[in-house]
Design a protein around this motif. Structure first.
Motif, PDB file in Angstrom:
ATOM      1  N   UNK A 154      50.640  14.581  94.476  1.00 57.18           N
ATOM      2  CA  UNK A 154      50.016  15.800  93.964  1.00 57.18           C
ATOM      3  C   UNK A 154      50.786  16.302  92.740  1.00 57.18           C
ATOM      4  N   UNK A 155      50.058  16.654  91.695  1.00 51.96           N
ATOM      5  CA  UNK A 155      50.675  17.168  90.480  1.00 51.96           C
ATOM      6  C   UNK A 155      51.141  16.116  89.508  1.00 51.96           C
ATOM      7  N   UNK A 156      50.971  14.843  89.873  1.00 49.03           N
ATOM      8  CA  UNK A 156      51.418  13.750  88.998  1.00 49.03           C
ATOM      9  C   UNK A 156      50.234  13.198  88.207  1.00 49.03           C
ATOM     10  N   UNK A 157      50.539  12.584  87.082  1.00 48.90           N
ATOM     11  CA  UNK A 157      49.524  11.930  86.251  1.00 48.90           C
ATOM     12  C   UNK A 157      49.646  10.420  86.406  1.00 48.90           C
ATOM     13  N   UNK A 158      48.532   9.754  86.677  1.00 48.69           N
ATOM     14  CA  UNK A 158      48.541   8.297  86.755  1.00 48.69           C
ATOM     15  C   UNK A 158      48.517   7.728  85.346  1.00 48.69           C
ATOM     16  N   UNK A 159      49.525   6.937  85.013  1.00 44.28           N
ATOM     17  CA  UNK A 159      49.617   6.335  83.684  1.00 44.28           C
ATOM     18  C   UNK A 159      48.926   4.984  83.631  1.00 44.28           C
ATOM     19  N   UNK A 160      49.084   4.196  84.682  1.00 44.75           N
ATOM     20  CA  UNK A 160      48.402   2.903  84.783  1.00 44.75           C
ATOM     21  C   UNK A 160      48.495   2.419  86.225  1.00 44.75           C
ATOM     22  N   UNK A 161      47.632   1.448  86.556  1.00 41.48           N
ATOM     23  CA  UNK A 161      47.659   0.826  87.881  1.00 41.48           C
ATOM     24  C   UNK A 161      48.000  -0.639  87.710  1.00 41.48           C
ATOM     25  N   UNK A 162      48.866  -1.126  88.573  1.00 42.25           N
ATOM     26  CA  UNK A 162      49.339  -2.512  88.496  1.00 42.25           C
ATOM     27  C   UNK A 162      49.605  -2.999  89.917  1.00 42.25           C
ATOM     28  N   UNK A 163      48.540  -3.405  90.649  1.00 38.06           N
ATOM     29  CA  UNK A 163      48.685  -3.759  92.072  1.00 38.06           C
ATOM     30  C   UNK A 163      49.763  -4.807  92.315  1.00 38.06           C
ATOM     31  N   UNK A 164      50.409  -4.696  93.463  1.00 41.49           N
ATOM     32  CA  UNK A 164      51.411  -5.683  93.854  1.00 41.49           C
ATOM     33  C   UNK A 164      50.722  -6.864  94.517  1.00 41.49           C
ATOM     34  N   UNK A 165      51.102  -8.059  94.138  1.00 42.52           N
ATOM     35  CA  UNK A 165      50.568  -9.266  94.779  1.00 42.52           C
ATOM     36  C   UNK A 165      51.722 -10.228  95.041  1.00 42.52           C
ATOM     37  N   UNK A 166      51.545 -11.073  96.047  1.00 43.87           N
ATOM     38  CA  UNK A 166      52.564 -12.065  96.370  1.00 43.87           C
ATOM     39  C   UNK A 166      52.505 -13.179  95.330  1.00 43.87           C
ATOM     40  N   UNK A 167      53.648 -13.475  94.739  1.00 46.21           N
ATOM     41  CA  UNK A 167      53.693 -14.466  93.669  1.00 46.21           C
ATOM     42  C   UNK A 167      54.829 -15.459  93.909  1.00 46.21           C
ATOM     43  N   UNK A 168      54.684 -16.603  93.255  1.00 40.99           N
ATOM     44  CA  UNK A 168      55.703 -17.645  93.322  1.00 40.99           C
ATOM     45  C   UNK A 168      55.693 -18.404  92.009  1.00 40.99           C
ATOM     46  N   UNK A 169      56.752 -19.133  91.756  1.00 37.86           N
ATOM     47  CA  UNK A 169      56.795 -19.992  90.584  1.00 37.86           C
ATOM     48  C   UNK A 169      55.747 -21.088  90.721  1.00 37.86           C
ATOM     49  N   UNK A 170      55.165 -21.497  89.583  1.00 40.86           N
ATOM     50  CA  UNK A 170      54.198 -22.600  89.615  1.00 40.86           C
ATOM     51  C   UNK A 170      54.844 -23.879  90.135  1.00 40.86           C
ATOM     52  N   UNK A 171      56.159 -23.952  90.047  1.00 42.14           N
ATOM     53  CA  UNK A 171      56.892 -25.132  90.515  1.00 42.14           C
ATOM     54  C   UNK A 171      57.399 -24.977  91.948  1.00 42.14           C
ATOM     55  N   UNK A 172      57.077 -23.847  92.586  1.00 44.26           N
ATOM     56  CA  UNK A 172      57.601 -23.579  93.934  1.00 44.26           C
ATOM     57  C   UNK A 172      57.016 -24.542  94.964  1.00 44.26           C
ATOM     58  N   UNK A 173      57.904 -25.109  95.764  1.00 45.83           N
ATOM     59  CA  UNK A 173      57.479 -25.987  96.855  1.00 45.83           C
ATOM     60  C   UNK A 173      58.283 -25.614  98.105  1.00 45.83           C
ATOM     61  N   UNK A 174      57.649 -25.756  99.258  1.00 42.51           N
ATOM     62  CA  UNK A 174      58.368 -25.501 100.496  1.00 42.51           C
ATOM     63  C   UNK A 174      57.744 -26.311 101.621  1.00 42.51           C
ATOM     64  N   UNK A 175      58.510 -26.485 102.667  1.00 45.21           N
ATOM     65  CA  UNK A 175      58.057 -27.243 103.836  1.00 45.21           C
ATOM     66  C   UNK A 175      57.101 -26.355 104.644  1.00 45.21           C
ATOM     67  N   UNK A 176      55.824 -26.684 104.625  1.00 42.73           N
ATOM     68  CA  UNK A 176      54.836 -25.836 105.292  1.00 42.73           C
ATOM     69  C   UNK A 176      55.005 -25.820 106.807  1.00 42.73           C
ATOM     70  N   UNK A 177      55.788 -26.734 107.323  1.00 43.39           N
ATOM     71  CA  UNK A 177      56.066 -26.732 108.760  1.00 43.39           C
ATOM     72  C   UNK A 177      57.256 -25.827 109.089  1.00 43.39           C
TER      73      UNK A 177
END
Length: 279
Positions: A154-177
Motif C-alpha cells: 500500500x502506498x507504493x508505485x509499481x515500476x515494473x514487473x519481472x516474474x521469477x522463474x526457475x532457470x539453469x545454464x543451457x549447458x546444465x546437466x544432472x543425473x535425473x535419477x
C-alpha cells in the motif's frame, strides 16, 4: 572584538544617521535608555568616545567616524550574505534504499541523474536485498526505497514487473535419477521463502549445492552450471534457459515507496528519474 554584538553595531549606525539618541530610539521602537546603554558599552570596548553629546543631539567624533565606516561595511557584508543564503534552496538530505539486484546499475545511473538536476539534495544510499524497506520508510529510517516484492505494498508505485522463474545454464546437466542441484539464497527474504515453498511442493528430490546472500553471486552460480535457481525472467537468455521441472514462476515487482515527509517536488523528481532510468 570580545563582547561586540551585531545589534550594538546597528544601534550605533542608527544613532549616527539620526544625529540623536532620541530619534534613533523612536525609529527603532526602543527606549532611549536602552540605546544609551548600548552606545556606552561600545565606547567601553573601543576605549574612547565615539559620540560627542551636543545639545539634544550627538556629533560623531573622529574615532567614531572611523568606526562608523567599518560598522557600515560589516553590516552591509552580513546583510548581503544573509540575503544570499535565504535565496539559496536549503540542503535536503535524504536516505534511499536500493535493491541488490540486476537493476542496480540502471537505478544508480538514474539516481546520479536525479542528483545532477537537484544540486541541493544530498543522498545516503543503502543497498540490500532485505525485504523490510517498506517498514523502514514507514518508521522514518529511510525517506524513500526501491525494492522487489511479490505484492505491491500500500502506498507504493509499481515500476515494473519481472516474474521469477526457475532457470539453469543451457549447458546444465544432472543425473535425473539423483537429487536436483539447487542454487539458493542463504538469508531470510520473501524470495528465499518462495524458493523453499516451490521445492517443498514439488515431487523432486533436491540438494543445495550453492547458497549466497546476493543476486550477483546466485546469478553467477546458475550461469556457470552449478545448479538450478529462481531468477527474474528478464535474465533468461544469454546462456540461461527456463527449467521446466519446477513450478513455472512467481510474481515479482520492482516498486518504489516514499515518505510523505519528503517534499513533493523531490518525490516527483526522484520518481521521474527512476522511471526514465528503467525505461
Amino acid at each position: 572584538m570580545a563582547g561586540l554584538d551585531i545589534d550594538v553595531l546597528r544601534t550605533f549606525v542608527a544613532v549616527c544617521e539620526a544625529g540623536s539618541m532620541t530619534r534613533a530610539a523612536t525609529h527603532s521602537g526602543r527606549s532611549q535608555a536602552a540605546i544609551s546603554q548600548q552606545v556606552k558599552h561600545l565606547e567601553r570596548l573601543a576605549g574612547q568616545r565615539l559620540l560627542v553629546r551636543h545639545g539634544r543631539g550627538v556629533i560623531v567624533s573622529a574615532a567614531g567616524e572611523r568606526f562608523l565606516t567599518t560598522a557600515r561595511q560589516v553590516l552591509a557584508t552580513l546583510d548581503e550574505t544573509l540575503s544570499a543564503l535565504r535565496d539559496e534552496p536549503p540542503v535536503q538530505q535524504i536516505r534511499i534504499g536500493l535493491p541488490d539486484s540486476h537493476n542496480h546499475e540502471r537505478l544508480s545511473r538514474a539516481l546520479a541523474g536525479f542528483l545532477r538536476t537537484n544540486p541541493s539534495v544530498v543522498v545516503e544510499v543503502f543497498s540490500s536485498i532485505e525485504d523490510d524497506f517498506a517498514a523502514a520508510v514507514r518508521t522514518g529510517s529511510l525517506d524513500a526505497a526501491i525494492f522487489e516484492a511479490d505484492e505491491v505494498p500500500a502506498g507504493a508505485e509499481r515500476l515494473l514487473s519481472d516474474p521469477l522463474i526457475w532457470q539453469a545454464s543451457a549447458e546444465f546437466r544432472y543425473d535425473r535419477e539423483g537429487a536436483l542441484p539447487i542454487v539458493a539464497f542463504d538469508r531470510a527474504c520473501w524470495w528465499s521463502t518462495v524458493s523453499r515453498e516451490h521445492l517443498a511442493n514439488s515431487s523432486k528430490d533436491f540438494r543445495i549445492v550453492f547458497s549466497g546472500e546476493s543476486l550477483p553471486s546466485i546469478h553467477s552460480a546458475i550461469s556457470n552450471g552449478l545448479g538450478v535457481g529462481l531468477l527474474p525472467s528478464s535474465l533468461a537468455g544469454s546462456g540461461l534457459v527456463t527449467f521446466d521441472g519446477l513450478p513455472f514462476g512467481h510474481p515479482n515487482h520492482l516498486v518504489m515507496i516514499c515518505s510523505e515527509e519528503l517534499p513533493r517536488t523531490i518525490r516527483q523528481s526522484l520518481g521521474k528519474h527512476i522511471r526514465m532510468g528503467l525505461a
